[in-house]
Design an enzyme around this catalytic site. Structure first.
Site, PDB file in Angstrom:
ATOM      1  N   VAL A   1      46.840  43.201  42.696  1.00 43.97           N
ATOM      2  CA  VAL A   1      46.167  43.055  43.983  1.00 43.97           C
ATOM      3  C   VAL A   1      45.344  41.773  43.966  1.00 43.97           C
ATOM      4  O   VAL A   1      44.548  41.551  43.042  1.00 43.97           O
ATOM      5  CB  VAL A   1      45.254  44.267  44.266  1.00 43.97           C
ATOM      6  CG1 VAL A   1      44.553  44.109  45.603  1.00 43.97           C
ATOM      7  CG2 VAL A   1      46.042  45.573  44.221  1.00 43.97           C
ATOM      8  N   SER A   2      45.533  40.897  44.958  1.00 43.38           N
ATOM      9  CA  SER A   2      44.775  39.651  45.109  1.00 43.38           C
ATOM     10  C   SER A   2      44.960  38.762  43.876  1.00 43.38           C
ATOM     11  O   SER A   2      46.060  38.272  43.636  1.00 43.38           O
ATOM     12  CB  SER A   2      43.299  39.972  45.378  1.00 43.38           C
ATOM     13  OG  SER A   2      42.585  38.815  45.734  1.00 43.38           O
ATOM     14  N   SER A   3      43.926  38.561  43.061  1.00 47.89           N
ATOM     15  CA  SER A   3      44.106  37.763  41.850  1.00 47.89           C
ATOM     16  C   SER A   3      45.190  38.373  40.973  1.00 47.89           C
ATOM     17  O   SER A   3      45.973  37.655  40.340  1.00 47.89           O
ATOM     18  CB  SER A   3      42.788  37.701  41.065  1.00 47.89           C
ATOM     19  OG  SER A   3      42.938  36.982  39.871  1.00 47.89           O
TER      20      SER A   3
ATOM     21  N   PHE B   1      50.455  42.375  45.968  1.00 46.02           N
ATOM     22  CA  PHE B   1      49.695  42.723  47.160  1.00 46.02           C
ATOM     23  C   PHE B   1      48.676  41.627  47.447  1.00 46.02           C
ATOM     24  O   PHE B   1      47.729  41.442  46.685  1.00 46.02           O
ATOM     25  CB  PHE B   1      48.966  44.061  46.957  1.00 46.02           C
ATOM     26  CG  PHE B   1      49.863  45.266  46.878  1.00 46.02           C
ATOM     27  CD1 PHE B   1      50.108  46.038  48.008  1.00 46.02           C
ATOM     28  CD2 PHE B   1      50.463  45.618  45.688  1.00 46.02           C
ATOM     29  CE1 PHE B   1      50.935  47.150  47.943  1.00 46.02           C
ATOM     30  CE2 PHE B   1      51.293  46.736  45.605  1.00 46.02           C
ATOM     31  CZ  PHE B   1      51.527  47.499  46.742  1.00 46.02           C
TER      32      PHE B   1
ATOM     33  N   HIS C   1      42.696  41.164  54.045  1.00 42.68           N
ATOM     34  CA  HIS C   1      43.017  40.912  52.638  1.00 42.68           C
ATOM     35  C   HIS C   1      43.079  42.197  51.818  1.00 42.68           C
ATOM     36  O   HIS C   1      43.945  42.345  50.957  1.00 42.68           O
ATOM     37  CB  HIS C   1      41.978  39.963  52.036  1.00 42.68           C
ATOM     38  CG  HIS C   1      42.269  39.550  50.632  1.00 42.68           C
ATOM     39  ND1 HIS C   1      43.383  38.806  50.285  1.00 42.68           N
ATOM     40  CD2 HIS C   1      41.598  39.786  49.461  1.00 42.68           C
ATOM     41  CE1 HIS C   1      43.385  38.584  48.984  1.00 42.68           C
ATOM     42  NE2 HIS C   1      42.318  39.174  48.456  1.00 42.68           N
TER      43      HIS C   1
END
Length: 439
Positions: free
Chosen positions: A165-167, A189, A306
């Site tokens: 997720v994200s990073s 994601f 986000h």
């Protein structure tokens, strides 16, 4: 009678026999064709059904920490899912904020949670070291973790997967680029393409990439991936991509750039083979195939920001990975549970009473109820279950006295929470990773 001293030849024979017996005792017997495998204790194995930190797992140039979840009913030659956290998060946060552990209980795979120790708590997806195979930094440490798991549990090296997720989504892209021979597939994601965040000045942040202003041709993106492991000609991992159209951290154009990159890497057309709407507001496109395991699958979430990850999405990841069809005894399937919630709210607080009913035909033995709190709500206490974390994607884990739910039976739990104006109940629930009916 007087015992005669043994002859020298006899002494030599006895010594040879003793040597042979000792060698045989110290050497494991070879397996015989047709015999079942012997049950041996795995050296270094962690406790089952508990998040456990593993140290001294191998080369670790960026001082990552390693957390592991191994279900009680781990399958022979298990698959491995590497679940990678977001910036400011940690391996335990990823464990608490997703349902991969409960799905591992059901299907028997192992979940590996890498954890960053640098101050930003972001994974390195930008340095030259991170963007090449064996170059150093975080990818090397994660590869060492995978090697430790496959050695210790005789895991299936053909079924190693990454999701984040994200990073963690950006790292998923990097891992699949650096180690295409290690990973079978990935699911990202809210991420960016491999190489998009590249910097040469030591900075961890690339504003042009995060702002969605870096665009390249499919071949240019593909060449970045191929350049991470020059000369590699083997199969490439499949990729599943998730992104919200209103992402204000890693903006939405990165979704299309990832599609361009991974369709090129897979050598398939950018024209979707299928387009559908698996859920309201979602548009799913598949490339190079029409089934659940297409070479590339992309899910666009209309109006979502986000922080798009929600309970239930991990089950769709497992379908893409192909891990949802085998494992321990079955748990309730979608629709085999029902959840009813009533909320009593006041100025800045609320209590929520939750009734969980087993509508299936088998007893639930141990449960985790997953749900996402509306924005602004924070759990301050509860009863009938342990609630972690206190906001966002929450998991309620059964108490010692109510872990079993017979068919047709119910348990009542509840929690107190603060709110910032939105006192609504959660919109959806999952039981052990599968969706429940409402009401």
């Amino acid at each position: 009678m007087t015992r005669r001293p043994p002859r020298p030849a006899l002494l030599a024979l006895v010594a040879a026999l003793l040597s042979l017996l000792t060698a045989t005792a110290l050497t494991a017997p070879a397996a015989v064709a047709g015999e079942p495998a012997r049950d041996t204790t795995r050296v270094g194995a962690v406790p089952a059904a508990a998040l456990t930190e593993v140290t001294n797992f191998g080369t670790n140039p960026s001082d990552l920490r390693m957390y592991l979840y191994v279900p009680e009913s781990v399958t022979p030659k298990p698959a491995v899912v590497v679940a990678v956290h977001w910036c400011t998060g940690s391996g335990p946060d990823m464990y608490n904020g997703t349902e991969y552990d409960t799905l591992a209980d059901r299907y028997g795979f192992i979940v590996l949670y890498p954890s960053v120790t640098r101050s930003s708590k972001c994974f390195d997806v930008s340095s030259p070291q991170a963007l090449r195979r064996g170059g150093g930094s975080d990818p090397v440490g994660i590869k060492s973790m995978i090697d430790w798991v496959t050695r210790t549990y005789d895991a299936d090296t053909g079924r190693v997967f990454a999701t984040g997720v994200s990073s963690g989504a950006m790292m998923t892209n990097v891992l699949l680029g650096d180690y295409p021979d290690v990973f079978a597939a990935g699911a990202a994601f809210s991420g960016v393409p491999f190489g998009c965040f590249a910097t040469t000045d030591g900075s961890e942040w690339n504003s042009a990439c995060s702002g969605g202003t870096i665009t390249r041709t499919p071949k240019e993106w593909g060449d970045l991936v191929r350049g991470a492991y020059p000369g590699y000609t083997g199969p490439r991992p499949r990729m599943q991509i998730w992104h919200g159209t209103q992402d204000d951290v890693l903006r939405y154009p990165n979704f299309g750039e990832q599609v361009k990159q991974w369709t090129n890497v897979q050598g398939v057309s950018q024209t979707p083979t299928t387009t559908d709407t698996p859920q309201s507001g979602w548009i799913r496109t598949r490339y190079g195939g029409t089934g659940d395991r297409a070479p590339v699958e992309a899910v666009s979430l209309q109006g979502v920001g986000h922080n798009l990850y929600a309970q239930g999405m991990a089950s769709r990841v497992l379908t893409f990975f192909g891990l949802d069809s085998s494992g321990p005894a079955p748990q309730p399937q979608p629709g085999a549970c029902r959840v009813k919630v009533s909320v009593n709210a006041w100025n800045t607080g609320l209590t929520a009473s939750v009734t969980l009913t087993n509508t299936g035909t088998t007893t639930v033995d141990g449960w985790k109820l997953g749900f996402t709190l509306p924005a602004g709500q924070t759990v301050t206490g509860g009863w009938g279950a342990t609630y972690t974390p206190s906001s966002g994607s929450v998991t309620a884990t059964n108490a010692p006295y109510n872990g079993k739910i017979a068919p047709g039976a119910s348990v009542s739990i509840g929690y107190q929470a603060n709110h910032g104006g939105n006192s609504a109940a959660p919109a959806a629930f999952t039981l052990n990773g599968t969706a429940c009916a409402a009401g």
